[in-house]
Design an enzyme around this catalytic site. Sequence first.
Site, short mmCIF file in Angstrom:
data_model
loop_
_atom_site.label_atom_id
_atom_site.label_comp_id
_atom_site.label_asym_id
_atom_site.label_seq_id
_atom_site.Cartn_x
_atom_site.Cartn_y
_atom_site.Cartn_z
N HIS A 1 -24.71 -29.62 49.69
CA HIS A 1 -24.02 -29.83 50.97
C HIS A 1 -24.62 -30.99 51.74
CE1 HIS A 1 -22.95 -25.33 50.54
NE2 HIS A 1 -21.91 -26.05 50.21
N ARG B 1 -23.75 -33.92 51.77
CA ARG B 1 -22.59 -34.65 52.28
C ARG B 1 -21.39 -33.72 52.20
NH1 ARG B 1 -25.21 -37.99 54.26
NH2 ARG B 1 -25.72 -40.09 53.59
N LYS C 1 -17.03 -32.08 46.41
CA LYS C 1 -15.89 -32.58 45.63
C LYS C 1 -16.11 -32.26 44.17
CE LYS C 1 -12.23 -35.35 45.62
NZ LYS C 1 -11.59 -34.35 44.75
N LYS D 1 -23.25 -37.82 40.35
CA LYS D 1 -22.21 -38.84 40.09
C LYS D 1 -21.78 -39.51 41.40
CE LYS D 1 -19.45 -37.21 37.13
NZ LYS D 1 -18.41 -36.41 36.50
N LYS E 1 -17.57 -27.72 41.77
CA LYS E 1 -16.72 -27.54 40.59
C LYS E 1 -16.10 -26.16 40.63
CE LYS E 1 -15.57 -30.03 37.01
NZ LYS E 1 -15.53 -31.51 36.98
#
Length: 474
Positions: A68, A70, A74, A98, A110
């Site tokens: 977390h 950022r 995603k 990544k 994910k």
Amino acid sequence: MVFKTNTSRGFFDDVNYYFDRASRYTDVPGDLLAQVRMCNAVYRIRFPVVRDDGKIAVVEAYRAEHSHHRLPTKGGVRYALDVSQDEVMALAALMTYKCAVVDVPFGGAKGGVRVDPRHESTSFLRRLTRRYTSELIRKRFIGPDVDVPAPDVGTGAREMGWIYDTYKSQGPDTLNALACVTGKSVSMHGVAGREEATGVGAVIALQHFLSEPEDVKPLGLTPGLSGKRVLVQGLGKVGLHAAREVIKQGGSVVGVSVSNGALYDPDGLEVDAVVEHRRESGSLVGFPRARLLPNPDELLEQPCDILIPAALEHQITADNAPRLRAKVIVEGANGPVDPKADAMLREAGSVIVPDIYANAGGVVVSYFEWIKNLSHVSFERMTRRYQQIANDRLLGVLTRLTGKTLPPEDEALLLYAPNEIDFVRTALENTLAISYERIRTRWKEQSLPDLRTSAYVGAIERVGSAYVQDGIFP
Ligand code: NAD
């Protein structure tokens, strides 16, 4: 149930092995490393979905948010029977690193649902996707500012559309609902170029590696992709576009595999003809000229210069690594090479372009889609007509000053105004160029063992410093 994760064995351990190896080359303190490395939260759910015949299937699903530092987090959503908590945690961790490697301001996440989409009806998958999304909404594991899913194995624009539609009708945020998921079709406010971004990005990554004579010469290769023999494992969303891009850029795709077979032709395959043949006949059998390999795993051992594994994790292990002929391996898939094989291949002199850089094209373009959805305007809308007028004026001045008329093809070139795909494609190329430069420079300057270690070192330092700068880490 929301719970903190502790220990697990398997794929997540592999990712952490690469993390630990790289962390030795950083100055990040141990307690901060521990924070960066762990998976922040995992939501595991089981829910009922009505089958078409009225029976009930109880489905198991996950969403892991690795970091977390950022927000939003995603990462894709995978539909496959072997989805597990370990797998989503590993894939979420890879997403964290990544995003840091390509400087995209997201944490990693994910999702996974234990289902085989090939054997389920569209209506069942639609109900399942809507129910999964509802569960994520209830626990705040989805939202434009919280956690933004995308396609992965077994899912695509169709599922992303269902996720968006469910969020729009049930989620708290109606104004920005479009940004709750990426990988949507362009007609549903997705972004041009997202579908092919991961595969194209993998080939851009490969071209960066091949562009340095000093790096390719020890492998007995010449710089550039032209004429190189490439194997592509998996012809899904990543593999198919990677294979097409290899051909477009002058390489030769000499072999491809799918889950139940492979084709090899030293003179090069027409990939779209293979896809068409498989669509019409249901298999690779009978494709003209090429050698059929009934066991898809045999593809990896065929003669080639470059291998792009673009199917699943753990495809290259200590068992088959010694038989690989590729000098360069570009990880289109996440985690296709396990740590033992990674060490063996390095020892044998091969180079691996690592997943956390090589397949980052998808999340880079997802970032552009998210920005587009939040700003409620497409990339070319405010500039295209102005650019056309400006180009027209320039052409007019040129013609007046020189007294000459340009040939039609030059005139068309000058008058061209960029549209969305041009912005997306150039921004993707730019991002991958900058990231590669950073990874390669560190690799050389710090004499790091390989590109993977260099990519991880950069990612660990970035994520670590974000934790400190934002005051999350005390
Ligand atoms: P996909 O479901 O579209 O395609 C996967 C393909 O692999 C399928 O066509 C399947 O038939 C094939 N396959 C499965 N087992 C195989 C085997 N043993 N040999 C050969 N082929 C086999 O999935 P995808 O989106 O292309 O994802 C592939 C990999 O790329 C995954 O590791 C995924 O996590 C990773 N990835 C995907 C994206 C993305 O944008 N879709 C982004 C980054 C990374």
